[in-house]
Write a protein that holds these residues in place. Sequence first.
Motif, PDB file in Angstrom:
ATOM      1  N   TYR A  70      41.088  28.891 -10.164  1.00 41.41           N
ATOM      2  CA  TYR A  70      40.966  28.315  -8.829  1.00 41.41           C
ATOM      3  C   TYR A  70      41.781  29.123  -7.827  1.00 41.41           C
ATOM      4  CZ  TYR A  70      39.083  24.491 -11.567  1.00 41.41           C
ATOM      5  OH  TYR A  70      38.326  23.756 -12.442  1.00 41.41           O
ATOM      6  N   THR A  71      41.349  29.051  -6.584  1.00 37.19           N
ATOM      7  CA  THR A  71      42.062  29.764  -5.534  1.00 37.19           C
ATOM      8  C   THR A  71      41.984  28.965  -4.249  1.00 37.19           C
ATOM      9  OG1 THR A  71      42.231  31.855  -4.315  1.00 37.19           O
ATOM     10  CG2 THR A  71      40.018  31.105  -4.867  1.00 37.19           C
ATOM     11  N   TYR A  72      42.984  29.152  -3.403  1.00 41.03           N
ATOM     12  CA  TYR A  72      43.007  28.428  -2.135  1.00 41.03           C
ATOM     13  C   TYR A  72      41.940  28.952  -1.183  1.00 41.03           C
ATOM     14  CZ  TYR A  72      44.726  26.432   2.209  1.00 41.03           C
ATOM     15  OH  TYR A  72      44.824  25.764   3.394  1.00 41.03           O
ATOM     16  N   SER A  73      41.714  30.261  -1.223  1.00 46.91           N
ATOM     17  CA  SER A  73      40.715  30.881  -0.356  1.00 46.91           C
ATOM     18  C   SER A  73      40.414  32.273  -0.883  1.00 46.91           C
ATOM     19  CB  SER A  73      41.229  30.984   1.089  1.00 46.91           C
ATOM     20  OG  SER A  73      42.323  31.883   1.154  1.00 46.91           O
ATOM     21  N   ALA A  74      39.374  32.890  -0.337  1.00 48.63           N
ATOM     22  CA  ALA A  74      39.039  34.258  -0.730  1.00 48.63           C
ATOM     23  C   ALA A  74      40.160  35.217  -0.324  1.00 48.63           C
ATOM     24  CB  ALA A  74      37.724  34.680  -0.083  1.00 48.63           C
ATOM     25  N   GLY A  75      40.761  34.976   0.839  1.00 49.84           N
ATOM     26  CA  GLY A  75      41.864  35.822   1.290  1.00 49.84           C
ATOM     27  C   GLY A  75      43.060  35.731   0.367  1.00 49.84           C
ATOM     28  N   TYR A  76      43.390  34.513  -0.052  1.00 46.41           N
ATOM     29  CA  TYR A  76      44.491  34.311  -1.000  1.00 46.41           C
ATOM     30  C   TYR A  76      44.203  35.032  -2.310  1.00 46.41           C
ATOM     31  CZ  TYR A  76      47.138  31.777  -4.573  1.00 46.41           C
ATOM     32  OH  TYR A  76      47.919  31.450  -5.653  1.00 46.41           O
ATOM     33  N   LEU A  77      42.950  34.978  -2.743  1.00 48.53           N
ATOM     34  CA  LEU A  77      42.564  35.622  -3.991  1.00 48.53           C
ATOM     35  C   LEU A  77      42.741  37.133  -3.902  1.00 48.53           C
ATOM     36  CD1 LEU A  77      41.353  35.029  -6.798  1.00 48.53           C
ATOM     37  CD2 LEU A  77      39.105  35.453  -5.805  1.00 48.53           C
ATOM     38  N   MET A  78      42.383  37.705  -2.761  1.00 47.88           N
ATOM     39  CA  MET A  78      42.541  39.149  -2.570  1.00 47.88           C
ATOM     40  C   MET A  78      44.009  39.553  -2.669  1.00 47.88           C
ATOM     41  SD  MET A  78      39.687  40.909  -1.972  1.00 47.88           S
ATOM     42  CE  MET A  78      40.191  42.259  -0.914  1.00 47.88           C
ATOM     43  N   LYS A  79      44.878  38.747  -2.074  1.00 49.54           N
ATOM     44  CA  LYS A  79      46.307  39.079  -2.088  1.00 49.54           C
ATOM     45  C   LYS A  79      46.896  38.970  -3.493  1.00 49.54           C
ATOM     46  CE  LYS A  79      46.997  37.277   2.575  1.00 49.54           C
ATOM     47  NZ  LYS A  79      46.259  36.059   2.817  1.00 49.54           N
ATOM     48  N   SER A  80      46.393  38.009  -4.268  1.00 51.05           N
ATOM     49  CA  SER A  80      46.962  37.775  -5.598  1.00 51.05           C
ATOM     50  C   SER A  80      46.352  38.664  -6.670  1.00 51.05           C
ATOM     51  CB  SER A  80      46.767  36.311  -6.005  1.00 51.05           C
ATOM     52  OG  SER A  80      45.393  36.015  -6.185  1.00 51.05           O
ATOM     53  N   ASN A  81      45.285  39.381  -6.335  1.00 53.51           N
ATOM     54  CA  ASN A  81      44.544  40.126  -7.352  1.00 53.51           C
ATOM     55  C   ASN A  81      45.065  41.555  -7.504  1.00 53.51           C
ATOM     56  OD1 ASN A  81      42.131  39.709  -9.177  1.00 53.51           O
ATOM     57  ND2 ASN A  81      41.607  41.666  -8.239  1.00 53.51           N
ATOM     58  N   LYS A  82      46.284  41.677  -7.990  1.00 52.99           N
ATOM     59  CA  LYS A  82      46.874  42.986  -8.251  1.00 52.99           C
ATOM     60  C   LYS A  82      46.717  43.323  -9.727  1.00 52.99           C
ATOM     61  CE  LYS A  82      48.399  43.169  -4.023  1.00 52.99           C
ATOM     62  NZ  LYS A  82      47.780  44.047  -3.027  1.00 52.99           N
ATOM     63  N   LYS A  83      46.374  44.569 -10.015  1.00 50.79           N
ATOM     64  CA  LYS A  83      46.150  44.985 -11.395  1.00 50.79           C
ATOM     65  C   LYS A  83      47.456  44.966 -12.175  1.00 50.79           C
ATOM     66  CE  LYS A  83      43.797  48.536 -14.113  1.00 50.79           C
ATOM     67  NZ  LYS A  83      42.882  47.561 -14.701  1.00 50.79           N
ATOM     68  N   ARG A  84      47.402  44.421 -13.404  1.00 52.69           N
ATOM     69  CA  ARG A  84      48.586  44.379 -14.254  1.00 52.69           C
ATOM     70  C   ARG A  84      48.954  45.786 -14.721  1.00 52.69           C
ATOM     71  NH1 ARG A  84      49.273  39.065 -12.913  1.00 52.69           N
ATOM     72  NH2 ARG A  84      47.904  37.657 -14.031  1.00 52.69           N
ATOM     73  N   SER A  85      50.238  46.054 -14.818  1.00 45.18           N
ATOM     74  CA  SER A  85      50.677  47.341 -15.342  1.00 45.18           C
ATOM     75  C   SER A  85      50.570  47.331 -16.861  1.00 45.18           C
ATOM     76  CB  SER A  85      52.127  47.616 -14.927  1.00 45.18           C
ATOM     77  OG  SER A  85      52.981  46.587 -15.393  1.00 45.18           O
ATOM     78  N   LEU A  86      50.395  48.525 -17.442  1.00 43.99           N
ATOM     79  CA  LEU A  86      50.241  48.641 -18.891  1.00 43.99           C
ATOM     80  C   LEU A  86      51.609  48.616 -19.566  1.00 43.99           C
ATOM     81  CD1 LEU A  86      47.400  51.279 -19.264  1.00 43.99           C
ATOM     82  CD2 LEU A  86      47.292  48.831 -19.727  1.00 43.99           C
ATOM     83  N   GLU A  87      52.197  47.451 -19.608  1.00 45.42           N
ATOM     84  CA  GLU A  87      53.474  47.286 -20.287  1.00 45.42           C
ATOM     85  C   GLU A  87      53.521  45.903 -20.916  1.00 45.42           C
ATOM     86  OE1 GLU A  87      56.115  45.784 -16.459  1.00 45.42           O
ATOM     87  OE2 GLU A  87      56.170  47.876 -17.063  1.00 45.42           O
ATOM     88  N   MET A  88      54.317  45.778 -21.959  1.00 43.86           N
ATOM     89  CA  MET A  88      54.401  44.498 -22.644  1.00 43.86           C
ATOM     90  C   MET A  88      55.065  43.469 -21.737  1.00 43.86           C
ATOM     91  SD  MET A  88      56.283  43.558 -26.225  1.00 43.86           S
ATOM     92  CE  MET A  88      57.908  43.583 -25.483  1.00 43.86           C
TER      93      MET A  88
END
Length: 459
Positions: free
Chosen positions: A201-219
Amino acid sequence: LGAHQYISNEDQKKEKHFRIQLFSAQQKLVDLKEFDPKHQGYTREKFEKQEAYEKFIKSLEKKYPTYYQYKYDTLIPSILDLRSQVLKKDQSFVSYFSGDKHLYFLTIDQDSASLNRMETDYKNYISELQDICVDRSILNQNYARYSELAHKLYKDLYEPLEIRTKRVIISPDDNFFPFELLLRDKNNPNSFLLEEHAFSYTYSAGYLMKSNKKRSLEMPTFLGMAPVKYQSYLQQVPLNGADLSLSNISSQFSSPALFTNEKATKQEFIQNLPRYTIVHLYSHAEADEVNAEFTIFFNDSSVQVSDLQLLGNLSTKLIVLSACKTGVGKVMKGEGVFSLARGFAAAGIPSSITSLWQIDNHSTYQINELFYKYLGKGLPLDIALQEAKMEFLRVHDKTYDLPYFWAGSILLGNSEGFLPEKGYRLLSFPNLLGVFLIVLLILSSLIYHKKFQRNKLII
């Protein structure tokens, strides 16, 4: 949430001063003719005031990221942005919003986009469904009505979308509920939508864009806190068994940091939070009725979500808040839920798992432990939570089929998973060194073999 609560009184006064100065400069130009000798000077003054105001607002973005995000950051992403930066091949985005007489729903996936509308009095149905699901005894007594409502909302709100993907992101209107508990067949009590789709779930499409950062390849690193018992002045009931569940969860990680009982203090939380990728809190949380500010309780004190922005850059990518009080639950509707999600996101935490109502501890502990089991396999957050709920239903008797026990936990924000421990170990330096040495030995053997063959031919 009011944006003013995220800024100091001094800076509130400064902002007001800048706005008054800018407004005053603009007013001087309203009735002034362009050829008036004063026009050029007033125009220059207006631009100077505008520049000063914008510079001040820019400083607020760094100093008060939550305030800036709430009041000034109004990003509205395009369909192309969502497809290229957010949606995976097996993922759809659905946004619901109400007009005067109709409900509109926008559906986007990698292949298509559609906007539809319908006439439906869905808000009353959702409200009634929520009131039934949050109380175990009421749900037991009114299960036929639950089935009727859950199927009707499925027919009205979901079936017309013709979703083809496994994963679905929901951006709801002001009424909020877990789509997982909808029934495809009102005569089949186990036809939960949970079985077909993994929801986030997301508050809005804009909120989703801000939160959608790619995870780094680390444990991922893990911080777990469970006060279990609280100081008497906090007036919070104990969470018996929370420390044991946290211990079970921590076994999924190599070097977990655990703080339980009297060690689970506000100071330990503030000091340790910035350094860990995943943070799990077994505690109580509530929204202040005046400011709707979300408060999390620790053994000795409490923390407001807006306080997190003072910690600077956080490494935290996922926070799991299991506020599992016993007894009859209460729905935290609309802003109650999203004040938590937006507060975490504004502090730089892109994903959160929280509860829409208060469920019994036994269910909370088991679903959380199963969630981390599937997360450890490298699954995305939404699928890991879906698998955890489905296994919970499989291993328990029919009593626990009631959505009261399992549907309240939802994922908000970024649904991307983490590198599993086995993947990390394959990429770790000792293993990479070992692979390098093996390759070096093979190459050396091949070179020696070729030289030996060549020397043999010469002889």
